[in-house]
Design an enzyme around this catalytic site. Structure first.
Site, PDB file in Angstrom:
ATOM      1  N   ASN A 148       0.872  -1.185   0.000  1.00 28.35           N
ATOM      2  CA  ASN A 148       0.000   0.000   0.000  1.00 28.35           C
ATOM      3  C   ASN A 148       0.904   1.229   0.000  1.00 28.35           C
ATOM      4  OD1 ASN A 148      -1.672   2.134   0.483  1.00 28.35           O
ATOM      5  ND2 ASN A 148      -2.539   1.355   2.394  1.00 28.35           N
ATOM      6  N   GLU A 181      -3.284   0.210  -6.426  1.00 31.17           N
ATOM      7  CA  GLU A 181      -3.613   1.466  -7.101  1.00 31.17           C
ATOM      8  C   GLU A 181      -4.815   2.151  -6.474  1.00 31.17           C
ATOM      9  OE1 GLU A 181      -3.922   0.156 -11.125  1.00 31.17           O
ATOM     10  OE2 GLU A 181      -1.764  -0.264 -11.186  1.00 31.17           O
ATOM     11  N   ASP A 208      -2.740  -1.812   9.614  1.00 30.34           N
ATOM     12  CA  ASP A 208      -3.800  -2.749   9.985  1.00 30.34           C
ATOM     13  C   ASP A 208      -4.916  -2.765   8.950  1.00 30.34           C
ATOM     14  OD1 ASP A 208      -2.424  -3.344  12.290  1.00 30.34           O
ATOM     15  OD2 ASP A 208      -3.481  -1.847  13.489  1.00 30.34           O
ATOM     16  N   GLU A 213      -7.544  -5.847   4.531  1.00 29.83           N
ATOM     17  CA  GLU A 213      -7.893  -6.126   3.123  1.00 29.83           C
ATOM     18  C   GLU A 213      -7.432  -7.520   2.717  1.00 29.83           C
ATOM     19  OE1 GLU A 213      -7.031  -3.910  -0.316  1.00 29.83           O
ATOM     20  OE2 GLU A 213      -7.417  -1.987   0.624  1.00 29.83           O
ATOM     21  N   ARG A 315      -6.493  12.409   7.156  1.00 30.12           N
ATOM     22  CA  ARG A 315      -5.484  11.454   6.728  1.00 30.12           C
ATOM     23  C   ARG A 315      -4.161  12.136   6.365  1.00 30.12           C
ATOM     24  NH1 ARG A 315      -4.592   6.350   5.697  1.00 30.12           N
ATOM     25  NH2 ARG A 315      -6.277   5.227   6.644  1.00 30.12           N
ATOM     26  N   ASP A 517     -10.970  -2.637  12.947  1.00 29.35           N
ATOM     27  CA  ASP A 517      -9.560  -2.638  12.506  1.00 29.35           C
ATOM     28  C   ASP A 517      -9.230  -1.384  11.705  1.00 29.35           C
ATOM     29  OD1 ASP A 517      -9.442  -5.107  13.632  1.00 29.35           O
ATOM     30  OD2 ASP A 517      -9.236  -6.223  11.770  1.00 29.35           O
ATOM     31  N   GLY A 518      -9.794  -0.265  12.107  1.00 30.37           N
ATOM     32  CA  GLY A 518      -9.464   0.988  11.433  1.00 30.37           C
ATOM     33  C   GLY A 518     -10.379   1.314  10.268  1.00 30.37           C
TER      34      GLY A 518
END
Ligand code: 1PX
Ligand code: ADP
Ligand code: CA
Length: 558
Positions: A148, A181, A208, A213, A315, A517-518
């Site tokens: 990521n 992506e 996390d 994912e 973010r 988990d976020g």
């Protein structure tokens, strides 16, 4: 009959001294021979006292390779310093790369180069070590890597290329690398396209959220391949066969921290290479018989849900967004009303208030958390699961106003909270620790939060209760059956309605969201069940810290 590992013992030259080097199938040991005891050729027949001694487990050797000393290649620059006479006497060299333990659960790759006088002897050493490495069948050879590039401080690609890829190459692990992506790229690729048969594991470079994912992709794929319906909360899920490695490159990285003991890409890469395996529980989250998500670390309503919802808009701040939103949410001090019903895990070893911790080789996890029954070993082998209806007796219910409802199916230890949300939780016992924090003053809530950063017991407070459970449900007070979502869409209307109904409610909104988990869940009313050991990680759990730091390096412990 099983083939016995070949034994090798030779005198080899290392850093200007002669060493007795021994390989016995389990350990590679090298011990300095004092100058007056040197034997020019052949093996030593008497035990040698004195001199430095090192020992490495074969299972922690990464690779062995030839070194061309004649061509000027050096052993960390030391070879050049060796007298010409010795270079001529020992012109053949090989390097062994192995795991060395450093402070605070950190692993490093170390090299040792041995020199010898005989090319045939060198080949014999290289070949024998390689044979013993090949016999380690738990090691991965081919991995599928997802990176990521936007997680954490956006360093994922750089961390992988600089710190991890060279180690995989050294250990002759081949990789297929996918830099994602968009969000859910990795999940969907795993779910539908990836040729999983080709690989011995999946590596996740991210936080996390990215790990989540990967888990969703793998678990969904496994259920689809086995004809299991994820929408049924009672369904027994089929465990995933591929192990997952986490290279930490996210904001919290609590799954890595709580399974390895540190967020360090090199340490994690080494755990992948040696082929560690750590089973992990996974919670499934449902709403009205519809599957929503899986959770591996934290499921949090109220405080952690609000922190997450606020932090997603920030973010750009990177990992610091959680501190900013945490502070803001703390000041907001919202509480939420509802009912939590839960199925306590009564037949287990361990409680959330235990002083013992889940560590590498954890006895409780090895028994799936169950009380050991000496009379019926077969019985104790099957882990209880959310699908076992016989456990559906003895539900408890707690109603009230909560600042936070947290379910931690592992400790959730992370740099912010080194002990975690539930320090005594187990990685693979088939339970989750349900932590209920009732409405209290800001001062008391701060005391509770602060205890997550020290060794003090965060559960030892009148407004906090904790239960080790197999299953739980949450119903918000104002949830009116299936119309919950419609109500949410008319949020403003609902909010003003509630405030009219409850003039003294200090205007807390009716609903928080779940932090899974976020990731934010769109439903407040959920049903959760734990699936014992559904996935496996390339990890071994946190290793016990040695009593004295000097002993932290087993190479010196002989
Ligand atoms: C006063 C200091 C209090 C510190 C309390 C710290 C408790 C921290 C427990 C953290 C549990 C984390 C569980 C893991 C969740 C992750 O799955 C998930 C996703 O991770 P990713 O971004 O890597 O993908 N992470 C999260 O949801 C982040 C939760 C972070 C919560 C931080 C809360 C900070 C609270 C600060 C309160 C400040 C009050 C100060 C008043 C003067
Ligand atoms: N290429 C991408 N672009 C944008 N988002 C992505 C991409 N790949 C993954 N994501 C998403 O980014 C989110 C956060 O990822 P994560 O690695 O957990 O970082 P962090 O710990 O900073 O939250 C996850 O929800 C994941 O689905
Ligand atoms: Ca657990």
């Amino acid at each position: 009959m099983e083939k016995q590992p070949r034994l090798l013992a030779s005198q080899l030259f290392l850093k200007n001294s002669v060493f007795e080097v021994l390989l016995n199938g389990v350990l590679l040991t090298w011990k300095e021979i004092p100058a007056n005891k040197k034997v020019v050729s052949g093996s030593i027949h008497h035990p040698i006292k004195g001199g430095t001694s090192h020992s490495v487990s074969v299972s922690e050797i990464l690779a062995v390779r030839e070194l061309d000393v004649g061509g000027g290649t050096n052993d960390d620059g030391r070879w050049q310093k060796m007298p010409q006479k010795l270079t001529e006497a020992y012109p053949y060299a090989f390097t062994v790369s192995y795991v060395e333990r450093a402070r605070q659960h950190r692993w490093r790759c170390s090299d040792v180069t041995f020199h010898c006088s005989d090319g045939v002897l060198r080949q014999q050493w290289i070949q024998t070590i390689r044979e013993q490495l090949t016999a380690l069948t738990s090691r991965p050879k081919h991995l599928l890597v997802y990176i990521n590039p936007y997680g954490g401080k956006q360093q994922g690609e750089c961390i992988y290329e600089q710190k991890v890829a060279p180690l995989f190459a050294c250990a002759s692990i081949s990789t297929d690398v996918i830099v994602t992506e968009h969000a859910n790229h990795a999940r969907d690729h795993l779910k539908t396209e990836a040729e999983l048969k080709k690989y011995d594991g999946v590596v996740c470079v991210g936080g996390d959220g990215m790990f989540s994912e990967i888990v969703h992709g793998l678990v969904s794929r496994t259920q689809r391949d086995n004809g299991v319906d994820q929408n049924s909360p009672e369904e027994k899920l089929v465990p995933c066969s591929l192990r997952i490695g986490i290279i930490p490159a996210g904001s919290t990285d609590c799954i890595c921290y709580a399974t390895v003991g540190i967020n360090d890409p090199v340490t994690s890469a080494l755990h992948v290479i040696v082929g560690d395996s750590q089973p992990m529980d996974v919670c499934s989250v449902h709403h009205n018989n519809t599957f929503l998500r899986y959770s591996i670390s934290l499921l949090g309503y109220g405080f952690y849900g609000d922190v997450l919802a606020d932090s997603e808009r920030k973010r750009w701040m990177g990992p610091a967004r959680y501190d900013f939103s945490g502070f803001k949410t703390f000041l907001t001090h919202h509480h939420y009303e509802g009912a939590v019903s839960f199925l306590p895990a009564t037949d287990i070893l361990g409680t959330p208030r235990d002083k013992t911790r889940c560590r590498a080789g954890c006895f409780i996890c090895q028994h799936d958390g169950q009380l050991y029954s000496g009379d019926s070993p077969e019985e104790s082998k099957t882990a209880p699961d959310v699908s076992d209806r016989e456990y559906e007796v003895g539900w408890g219910v707690v109603r009230g106003k909560f600042l936070a409802i947290n379910a931690a199916s592992m400790s959730c230890a992370c740099p912010r909270s080194p002990m975690g949300l539930s320090p005594a939780a187990h990685l693979a016992d088939g339970t989750t620790d349900l932590i209920l924090v009732r409405k209290c003053s800001r001062f008391n809530f701060l005391r509770h939060l602060l205890r997550h950063t020290s060794k003090d017991d965060q559960f030892d407070m009148t407004f906090v209760e904790v239960h080790r459970v197999r299953r739980f449900r949450f119903t918000p007070r104002h949830c009116q059956n299936d119309s919950e979502l419609d109500l949410r869409e008319n949020g403003k209307q609902l909010f003003s309605q509630i405030c009219r109904d409850h003039p003294a409610c200090s205007c807390s909104p009716a609903y928080s969201s779940w932090n899974c988990d976020g990731e934010i869940l769109p439903h407040a009313a959920i049903e959760v069940g734990v699936h014992c050991q559904l996935i496996k990680l390339f990890a071994r759990g946190i290793e016990e810290q040695p009593l004295f730091e000097d002993l932290a390096n087993p190479q010196c412990a002989l």
